[in-house]
Design a protein around this motif. Structure first.
Motif, PDB file in Angstrom:
ATOM      1  N   ILE A 235       2.208  -6.255 -10.129  1.00  0.00           N
ATOM      2  CA  ILE A 235       3.357  -7.151 -10.249  1.00  0.00           C
ATOM      3  C   ILE A 235       4.480  -6.582  -9.380  1.00  0.00           C
ATOM      4  CG2 ILE A 235       4.973  -8.278 -11.828  1.00  0.00           C
ATOM      5  CD1 ILE A 235       2.968  -7.615 -14.103  1.00  0.00           C
ATOM      6  N   PHE A 236       4.904  -7.347  -8.389  1.00  0.00           N
ATOM      7  CA  PHE A 236       5.874  -6.861  -7.411  1.00  0.00           C
ATOM      8  C   PHE A 236       7.224  -7.549  -7.549  1.00  0.00           C
ATOM      9  CE2 PHE A 236       1.669  -6.709  -5.418  1.00  0.00           C
ATOM     10  CZ  PHE A 236       1.619  -5.447  -4.842  1.00  0.00           C
ATOM     11  N   ASP A 237       8.285  -6.761  -7.414  1.00  0.00           N
ATOM     12  CA  ASP A 237       9.608  -7.299  -7.147  1.00  0.00           C
ATOM     13  C   ASP A 237       9.627  -7.731  -5.673  1.00  0.00           C
ATOM     14  OD1 ASP A 237      12.337  -7.875  -7.374  1.00  0.00           O
ATOM     15  OD2 ASP A 237      12.910  -5.824  -6.879  1.00  0.00           O
TER      16      ASP A 237
ATOM     17  N   LEU B   5       3.886  -7.269   4.973  1.00  0.00           N
ATOM     18  CA  LEU B   5       3.092  -8.486   4.836  1.00  0.00           C
ATOM     19  C   LEU B   5       1.620  -8.170   5.069  1.00  0.00           C
ATOM     20  CD1 LEU B   5       2.709 -11.597   4.632  1.00  0.00           C
ATOM     21  CD2 LEU B   5       2.992 -11.630   7.129  1.00  0.00           C
ATOM     22  N   GLU B   6       1.327  -7.400   6.091  1.00  0.00           N
ATOM     23  CA  GLU B   6      -0.057  -7.060   6.434  1.00  0.00           C
ATOM     24  C   GLU B   6      -0.712  -6.266   5.300  1.00  0.00           C
ATOM     25  OE1 GLU B   6       0.729  -5.076  10.080  1.00  0.00           O
ATOM     26  OE2 GLU B   6       0.843  -6.942  11.246  1.00  0.00           O
ATOM     27  N   PHE B   7       0.041  -5.373   4.680  1.00  0.00           N
ATOM     28  CA  PHE B   7      -0.454  -4.608   3.527  1.00  0.00           C
ATOM     29  C   PHE B   7      -0.821  -5.559   2.396  1.00  0.00           C
ATOM     30  CE2 PHE B   7       0.841  -2.866  -0.648  1.00  0.00           C
ATOM     31  CZ  PHE B   7      -0.103  -1.858  -0.789  1.00  0.00           C
ATOM     32  N   LEU B   8       0.054  -6.501   2.117  1.00  0.00           N
ATOM     33  CA  LEU B   8      -0.175  -7.472   1.050  1.00  0.00           C
ATOM     34  C   LEU B   8      -1.355  -8.384   1.370  1.00  0.00           C
ATOM     35  CD1 LEU B   8       0.937  -8.628  -1.640  1.00  0.00           C
ATOM     36  CD2 LEU B   8       2.302 -10.194  -0.248  1.00  0.00           C
ATOM     37  N   GLN B   9      -1.453  -8.802   2.615  1.00  0.00           N
ATOM     38  CA  GLN B   9      -2.556  -9.683   3.012  1.00  0.00           C
ATOM     39  C   GLN B   9      -3.904  -8.984   2.862  1.00  0.00           C
ATOM     40  OE1 GLN B   9      -1.022 -10.737   6.952  1.00  0.00           O
ATOM     41  NE2 GLN B   9      -0.772 -12.871   6.290  1.00  0.00           N
ATOM     42  N   GLN B  10      -3.927  -7.685   3.129  1.00  0.00           N
ATOM     43  CA  GLN B  10      -5.158  -6.924   2.956  1.00  0.00           C
ATOM     44  C   GLN B  10      -5.543  -6.859   1.480  1.00  0.00           C
ATOM     45  OE1 GLN B  10      -7.224  -5.849   5.303  1.00  0.00           O
ATOM     46  NE2 GLN B  10      -8.630  -5.057   3.743  1.00  0.00           N
ATOM     47  N   LEU B  11      -4.541  -6.660   0.613  1.00  0.00           N
ATOM     48  CA  LEU B  11      -4.789  -6.652  -0.836  1.00  0.00           C
ATOM     49  C   LEU B  11      -5.348  -8.001  -1.293  1.00  0.00           C
ATOM     50  CD1 LEU B  11      -1.689  -4.889  -2.466  1.00  0.00           C
ATOM     51  CD2 LEU B  11      -4.040  -4.063  -2.414  1.00  0.00           C
ATOM     52  N   ALA B  12      -4.757  -9.069  -0.794  1.00  0.00           N
ATOM     53  CA  ALA B  12      -5.199 -10.413  -1.173  1.00  0.00           C
ATOM     54  C   ALA B  12      -6.626 -10.671  -0.693  1.00  0.00           C
ATOM     55  CB  ALA B  12      -4.242 -11.451  -0.598  1.00  0.00           C
ATOM     56  N   LYS B  13      -6.935 -10.176   0.483  1.00  0.00           N
ATOM     57  CA  LYS B  13      -8.264 -10.363   1.065  1.00  0.00           C
ATOM     58  C   LYS B  13      -9.330  -9.632   0.250  1.00  0.00           C
ATOM     59  CE  LYS B  13     -10.761  -9.593   5.415  1.00  0.00           C
ATOM     60  NZ  LYS B  13     -10.660  -9.006   6.793  1.00  0.00           N
ATOM     61  N   GLU B  14      -8.989  -8.430  -0.223  1.00  0.00           N
ATOM     62  CA  GLU B  14      -9.949  -7.612  -0.975  1.00  0.00           C
ATOM     63  C   GLU B  14     -10.219  -8.173  -2.371  1.00  0.00           C
ATOM     64  OE1 GLU B  14      -8.103  -3.795  -0.940  1.00  0.00           O
ATOM     65  OE2 GLU B  14      -8.602  -3.381   1.163  1.00  0.00           O
ATOM     66  N   LYS B  15      -9.252  -8.892  -2.924  1.00  0.00           N
ATOM     67  CA  LYS B  15      -9.392  -9.525  -4.251  1.00  0.00           C
ATOM     68  C   LYS B  15      -9.747  -8.532  -5.362  1.00  0.00           C
ATOM     69  CE  LYS B  15     -10.812 -14.034  -2.404  1.00  0.00           C
ATOM     70  NZ  LYS B  15      -9.486 -14.655  -2.558  1.00  0.00           N
ATOM     71  N   LYS B  16      -9.272  -7.320  -5.203  1.00  0.00           N
ATOM     72  CA  LYS B  16      -9.537  -6.295  -6.217  1.00  0.00           C
ATOM     73  C   LYS B  16      -8.540  -6.380  -7.376  1.00  0.00           C
ATOM     74  CE  LYS B  16     -10.383  -1.304  -6.619  1.00  0.00           C
ATOM     75  NZ  LYS B  16     -10.361   0.010  -5.911  1.00  0.00           N
ATOM     76  N   TYR B  17      -7.346  -6.877  -7.060  1.00  0.00           N
ATOM     77  CA  TYR B  17      -6.281  -6.960  -8.071  1.00  0.00           C
ATOM     78  C   TYR B  17      -5.701  -8.372  -8.116  1.00  0.00           C
ATOM     79  CZ  TYR B  17      -6.435  -1.930  -7.206  1.00  0.00           C
ATOM     80  OH  TYR B  17      -6.853  -0.638  -7.031  1.00  0.00           O
ATOM     81  N   LYS B  18      -5.266  -8.769  -9.311  1.00  0.00           N
ATOM     82  CA  LYS B  18      -4.452  -9.983  -9.417  1.00  0.00           C
ATOM     83  C   LYS B  18      -3.070  -9.607  -8.887  1.00  0.00           C
ATOM     84  CE  LYS B  18      -4.598 -12.690 -13.114  1.00  0.00           C
ATOM     85  NZ  LYS B  18      -4.785 -14.094 -12.727  1.00  0.00           N
ATOM     86  N   LEU B  19      -2.500 -10.442  -8.032  1.00  0.00           N
ATOM     87  CA  LEU B  19      -1.210 -10.156  -7.404  1.00  0.00           C
ATOM     88  C   LEU B  19      -0.162 -11.143  -7.903  1.00  0.00           C
ATOM     89  CD1 LEU B  19      -2.451  -9.621  -3.724  1.00  0.00           C
ATOM     90  CD2 LEU B  19      -2.180  -7.895  -5.525  1.00  0.00           C
ATOM     91  N   ILE B  20       0.952 -10.610  -8.409  1.00  0.00           N
ATOM     92  CA  ILE B  20       2.016 -11.441  -8.971  1.00  0.00           C
ATOM     93  C   ILE B  20       3.360 -11.014  -8.390  1.00  0.00           C
ATOM     94  CG2 ILE B  20       3.256 -12.048 -11.101  1.00  0.00           C
ATOM     95  CD1 ILE B  20       0.632 -11.678 -12.615  1.00  0.00           C
ATOM     96  N   LEU B  21       4.184 -11.981  -8.013  1.00  0.00           N
ATOM     97  CA  LEU B  21       5.561 -11.684  -7.620  1.00  0.00           C
ATOM     98  C   LEU B  21       6.479 -12.052  -8.779  1.00  0.00           C
ATOM     99  CD1 LEU B  21       7.280 -11.085  -4.744  1.00  0.00           C
ATOM    100  CD2 LEU B  21       8.238 -13.258  -5.514  1.00  0.00           C
TER     101      LEU B  21
END
Length: 203
Positions: free
Chosen positions: A6-8, A87-103
Motif C-alpha cells: 500500500i503506497f502513499d 514508474l518503471e519500478f512500479l510497472q515491474q511490480l505490476a508485471k510480476e503480479k506477486k503483490y496486490k498494489l494499492i495507492l
C-alpha cells in the motif's frame, strides 16, 4: 509474508516541496502562520467534504487581493517532479503480479488535476494499481484509522500481510495500530525503488 503493498503518493512517487510551499503561502498571504480556520478548511477540502469552488471562494473572501489563479498556483506549489525510474519500478511490480498494489493518498481535486496535466504518464501510473484511493474521493483521510479499516475491508486484506509506505510518521503509526507493517520512508535519503533492499527483512 507480505502479499499487499500500500503506497502513499507524495514523496513516495511524486516529489514534494513542503517547506518551500509553506514559505510561499505565508509570503503570498502576508501571514506568519496558518490560522486554525485555514488548516480546518484545507483538511475539509482534502477529505472531499467541500467542493473546489467553495474552497477557492473561502480563500478569495479571506484574501480579496489575490486572484483565483494566485490561490491555485500557491496551492499547487508543493507538487514537483515525478522521476520516471519510480514508474518503471512500479510497472515491474505490476508485471510480476506477486503483490496486490494499492495507492492510498491524501489528495485533493486541484492537486490531482495538476498531476493529470503535468505528469504525462499518469494514466500508466494509475493502471499499475489494483486499487487507487484518493482521500477526496472516498471522503476518508490519513491518519484516521477508519481509512485503513476501509482499505482492509474493501480488499479483504489481512493486516500482517500488508506493507504500507508513507513519508508521514503520524500516518504509519496509525496503520501500525491495526497490525499493518509500515515503512516511514525518509524522502531525503531513501527511495521507493530500493524497497526490497531497505525492507528485506519483511520479504
Amino acid at each position: 509474508m507480505i502479499k499487499t503493498l500500500i503506497f502513499d503518493f507524495g514523496d513516495v512517487f511524486i516529489n514534494l516541496d513542503k517547506s518551500g510551499a509553506m514559505k510561499n503561502v505565508l509570503d503570498l498571504f502576508e501571514i506568519e502562520t496558518l490560522s486554525e480556520d485555514l488548516i480546518a478548511i484545507n483538511t475539509l477540502y482534502e477529505q472531499g467534504l467541500i467542493a473546489t469552488e467553495e474552497f477557492l471562494e473561502f480563500y478569495q473572501d479571506n484574501f480579496p487581493n489575490l486572484s483565483e489563479k494566485d490561490i491555485i498556483d500557491a496551492w499547487n506549489y508543493i507538487l514537483k517532479d515525478f522521476p520516471k525510474n519510480r514508474l518503471e519500478f512500479l510497472q515491474q511490480l505490476a508485471k510480476e503480479k506477486k503483490y496486490k498494489l494499492i495507492l492510498l493518498s491524501n489528495t485533493n481535486e486541484l492537486h490531482i488535476n495538476w498531476i493529470k496535466d503535468q505528469v504525462l504518464f499518469y494514466d500508466d501510473f494509475k493502471a499499475c494499481f489494483d486499487a487507487f484511493y484518493l482521500s477526496h474521493e472516498i471522503q476518508l483521510r490519513k491518519p484516521n484509522t477508519n481509512i485503513y479499516e476501509f482499505v482492509l475491508a474493501e480488499n479483504k486484506l489481512i493486516p500482517k500481510e500488508c506493507l504500507f509506505i508513507d513519508d508521514t510518521k503520524e500516518n504509519t503509526e496509525s496503520a501500525e495500530k491495526l497490525g499493518i507493517h509500515t515503512w516511514n520512508i525518509d524522502e531525503t535519503s531513501e527511495d521507493i525503488i530500493n524497497l526490497f533492499k531497505i525492507k528485506k527483512d519483511l520479504f
